[in-house]
Design a protein around this motif. Structure first.
Motif, PDB file in Angstrom:
ATOM      1  N   LYS A  12      -4.588  11.296   1.752  1.00  0.00           N
ATOM      2  CA  LYS A  12      -3.263  10.607   1.875  1.00  0.00           C
ATOM      3  C   LYS A  12      -2.641  11.499   0.353  1.00  0.00           C
ATOM      4  CE  LYS A  12      -4.986   7.447   4.934  1.00  0.00           C
ATOM      5  NZ  LYS A  12      -5.255   5.958   5.561  1.00  0.00           N
ATOM      6  N   ASP A  13      -3.302  10.722  -0.322  1.00  0.00           N
ATOM      7  CA  ASP A  13      -2.798  10.314  -1.620  1.00  0.00           C
ATOM      8  C   ASP A  13      -2.330  11.971  -2.282  1.00  0.00           C
ATOM      9  OD1 ASP A  13      -2.410   7.634  -1.941  1.00  0.00           O
ATOM     10  OD2 ASP A  13      -4.849   7.580  -2.900  1.00  0.00           O
ATOM     11  N   GLU A  32      -8.768   7.723   0.836  1.00  0.00           N
ATOM     12  CA  GLU A  32      -7.435   7.211   0.410  1.00  0.00           C
ATOM     13  C   GLU A  32      -6.836   8.462   0.006  1.00  0.00           C
ATOM     14  OE1 GLU A  32      -4.947   4.574   0.868  1.00  0.00           O
ATOM     15  OE2 GLU A  32      -6.403   4.340   1.805  1.00  0.00           O
ATOM     16  N   ARG A  71       1.678   3.890  -3.046  1.00  0.00           N
ATOM     17  CA  ARG A  71       0.754   5.978  -2.226  1.00  0.00           C
ATOM     18  C   ARG A  71       1.638   6.429  -3.480  1.00  0.00           C
ATOM     19  NH1 ARG A  71      -2.346   5.976   0.848  1.00  0.00           N
ATOM     20  NH2 ARG A  71      -1.582   4.768   2.964  1.00  0.00           N
ATOM     21  N   THR A 130       0.662  -1.875  -0.016  1.00  0.00           N
ATOM     22  CA  THR A 130      -0.372   0.460   0.149  1.00  0.00           C
ATOM     23  C   THR A 130       0.986   0.874   0.370  1.00  0.00           C
ATOM     24  OG1 THR A 130      -1.721  -1.005   1.170  1.00  0.00           O
ATOM     25  CG2 THR A 130      -1.505   1.104   1.305  1.00  0.00           C
ATOM     26  N   SER A 131       2.092   1.416   0.756  1.00  0.00           N
ATOM     27  CA  SER A 131       2.964   2.315   0.650  1.00  0.00           C
ATOM     28  C   SER A 131       3.628   2.437  -0.061  1.00  0.00           C
ATOM     29  CB  SER A 131       3.922   2.317   2.691  1.00  0.00           C
ATOM     30  OG  SER A 131       3.227   2.469   3.237  1.00  0.00           O
ATOM     31  N   GLU A 138      -0.003   8.768   7.141  1.00  0.00           N
ATOM     32  CA  GLU A 138      -0.413   7.210   7.309  1.00  0.00           C
ATOM     33  C   GLU A 138      -0.804   6.981   9.116  1.00  0.00           C
ATOM     34  OE1 GLU A 138       0.758   4.177   3.462  1.00  0.00           O
ATOM     35  OE2 GLU A 138       1.541   4.353   5.363  1.00  0.00           O
ATOM     36  N   CYS A 196       4.198   9.933   3.040  1.00  0.00           N
ATOM     37  CA  CYS A 196       3.684   8.687   2.961  1.00  0.00           C
ATOM     38  C   CYS A 196       3.504   8.229   4.326  1.00  0.00           C
ATOM     39  CB  CYS A 196       4.412   7.443   1.746  1.00  0.00           C
ATOM     40  SG  CYS A 196       3.209   5.800   1.875  1.00  0.00           S
ATOM     41  N   GLY A 252       2.025   9.088  -5.849  1.00  0.00           N
ATOM     42  CA  GLY A 252       2.698  10.451  -5.998  1.00  0.00           C
ATOM     43  C   GLY A 252       3.660  10.791  -6.787  1.00  0.00           C
ATOM     44  N   GLY A 294      -1.058   0.814   5.079  1.00  0.00           N
ATOM     45  CA  GLY A 294       0.019   1.604   4.606  1.00  0.00           C
ATOM     46  C   GLY A 294       1.017   1.036   5.623  1.00  0.00           C
TER      47      GLY A 294
END
Lengths: 255, 274
Positions: free
Chosen positions: B141-142, B138, B82, B78-79, B214, B210, B86, B222
């Motif tokens: 965060k993105d 999400e 992301r 997930t991280s 999170e 990131c 990004g 993440g």
């Protein structure tokens, strides 16, 4: 005449971006496109600021944040410079510590915050450790590179004068490496501020970050926006202030 | 005959230059080992410290558990995803905006002050605002990671294109290159090292942002979320595994980038020296 017109146009252009943003903000709230919980009108942000000043809440949070910043920064940056100089001057120290030093450097400060919470709780100690860690690295790296880069002949001269290690530090190493070390210390300060805000946003009993986090939880968008402006302004002022100090000190130092 | 490379430890004695790094590598391990031993002792003593210090055994067990259950791989994926989002969105936007600002004085005048005003606020400082606007999914965060990747690239692309030597541009003009050719054959190649430096910063900032976002949102998936959940539950072992993986991935990403970017930079150096 043409010159005046041209400079007027240039000024107008450079304000146009920000002015458009502010105008769009104001119009949106005026037309009620968004509820105030989503986009607070500018005057409400200003009102939140005035209310914060009146009640003393703002001053209390500011003092809490800035005193932690000062304590953590002084500790972290001093240790950082000392460690950087020691690592640059002593092979032994470097070979024993550089592995750990660079390993920890890989982890951003923010990732350490939850761990430090478990170890130190959420009060001032924890925040000072976070700020200290954030200030330590840029200072240590700058001092290390600066002292490593000093010409060999400086130390030859120091040998000729039979300077004691302390005198060598005070009269040779520190003055000669001052400008890059100061740049490192400035970077330390801005990193420290960012780390502190992050720590306060996550967990804290007080401070500007905590004020914003409370504002978010209570849907006080005016307070959140005021916080955004405040942390930006404080970061900017810290950097500007340091730059001024830097210029004064470097000019005073022997070339 | 055994080549020196294959000779291994036996050759080390005859080559003092080989011995030095090995010895200092061992010295470098002394301090971490001491810390580990102290850590383990504190953990075993239990009592008030047992909460903060987890034994090495417990740490190893937690590592095996989190990997076997697929939890750790899922958080890592997930991280990384992301950061990839990004970098691709924020990076493209950053290069485009930086280029527009460098090439057009009007865009520079209009966007410059806005850019620098926004830049004053630390990336993570935007989190409460974006949380209020976009909720806890999400998207916010993105957006934060996109912002983190975008800003260094705007600055570096701008500086890189501004720093193109006027003489080079003049030569291009003498050769009657049209503006498009001038950009792709002269300006962009000479700005490339600066842009790659920006990309390197963008990668580092995107990773930090990131993890930060999170941790601060503390929900969803993440590595940062895993660390934060671990903290809330008082699971130091999980927190530590997260921290170690954050460091390892940061290191691997930097390495990977240097590998990938090196050809781009070398190509430019060759051109320069010719």
């Amino acid at each position: 005449m043409l010159k005046v017109l041209r400079s007027l146009r240039s000024i107008a252009l450079s304000w146009s971006g920000i002015a458009t943003l502010l105008l769009a903000w104001w119009l949106n709230t005026r037309l009620g496109l968004f509820p105030p919980q989503v986009l607070a009108p500018p005057e409400r942000v200003a009102a939140a600021f005035v209310a914060g000043v009146r009640s003393g809440d703002l001053a209390r949070n500011l003092v809490a944040s800035l005193s932690v910043l000062a304590a953590g920064y002084v500790i972290g940056a001093t240790l950082g410079v000392a460690f950087g100089v020691a690592m640059a001057r002593s092979r032994t120290i470097e070979s024993y510590t550089s592995g750990l030093f660079h390993a920890i450097r890989q982890v951003p400060t923010i990732a350490f915050i939850p761990m430090l919470v478990l170890m130190f709780g959420i009060e001032a100690t924890f925040k000072i450790v976070v700020v200290g860690k954030a200030s330590f690295y840029p200072a240590a790296l700058a001092a290390y590179t600066a002292v490593q880069g000093l010409p060999r002949r400086y130390f030859d001269v120091a040998d000729v004068y039979r300077l004691s290690p302390l005198a060598r530090l005070r009269h040779v190493i520190l003055p000669a490496s001052l400008p890059p070390v100061l740049t490192g210390l400035r970077l330390s300060l801005s990193r420290a501020w960012v780390a502190l805000v992050a720590a306060e946003l996550l967990v804290a009993d007080r401070g500007i970050g905590q004020m914003m986090e409370l504002g978010r939880q209570t849907f006080r968008l005016d307070v959140v926006l005021m916080g955004v402006v405040l942390i930006g302004a404080i970061g900017f002022l810290l950097d500007r202030g340091f730059k001024r100090v830097e210029r004064l000190l470097v000019r005073g130092a022997p070339a | 005959m055994i080549s020196p490379v294959l000779g291994g430890p036996a050759m080390a004695g005859s080559h003092p230059t080989f011995k030095m790094p090995r010895l200092s590598f061992l010295k470098g391990l002394v301090l971490p080992l001491l810390i580990l031993v102290a850590w383990d002792l504190l953990a075993r003593r239990g009592g008030g410290y047992g909460f903060a210090f987890v034994s090495l055994e417990g740490l190893g067990k937690a590592l095996v558990d989190t990997i076997a259950s697929g939890e750790l791989p899922r958080h890592v994926a997930t991280s990384l995803l992301r950061v990839a989002i990004g970098l691709s969105v924020g990076g493209t936007a950053g290069v485009l905006i930086g280029a527009a600002m460098a090439l057009s004085p009007i865009v520079d005048k209009v966007l410059g002050p806005v850019y620098h005003a926004i830049r004053q606020v630390p990336t993570l400082g935007w989190i409460p605002l974006l949380g209020l606007w976009f909720g806890y999914g999400e998207l916010p965060k993105d957006l934060i990671v996109i912002k983190a990747a975008m800003f260094p690239l705007v600055l570096n692309t701008y500086e890189g294109l501004k720093g193109v030597k006027a003489a080079h541009v003049d030569v291009g003009k003498v050769l009657t290159l049209n503006p498009l050719q001038l950009f792709f054959k002269v300006r962009l190649p000479s700005a490339l090292p600066m842009i790659l430096t920006g990309l390197q910063q963008a990668l580092a900032f995107a990773w930090i942002a990131c993890i930060g976002v999170e941790i601060l949102f503390g929900s969803g998936s993440g590595i940062g979320a895993m660390i934060e959940t671990g903290q809330v539950e008082g699971r130091m072992d999980v927190v530590l595994i997260g921290v170690i993986f954050v460091g390892l991935i940061a290191f691997a990403l930097t390495r990977l980038f240097t590998r990938l970017a090196a050809p781009g930079l070398r190509w430019r150096d060759l051109k320069e020296s010719r």
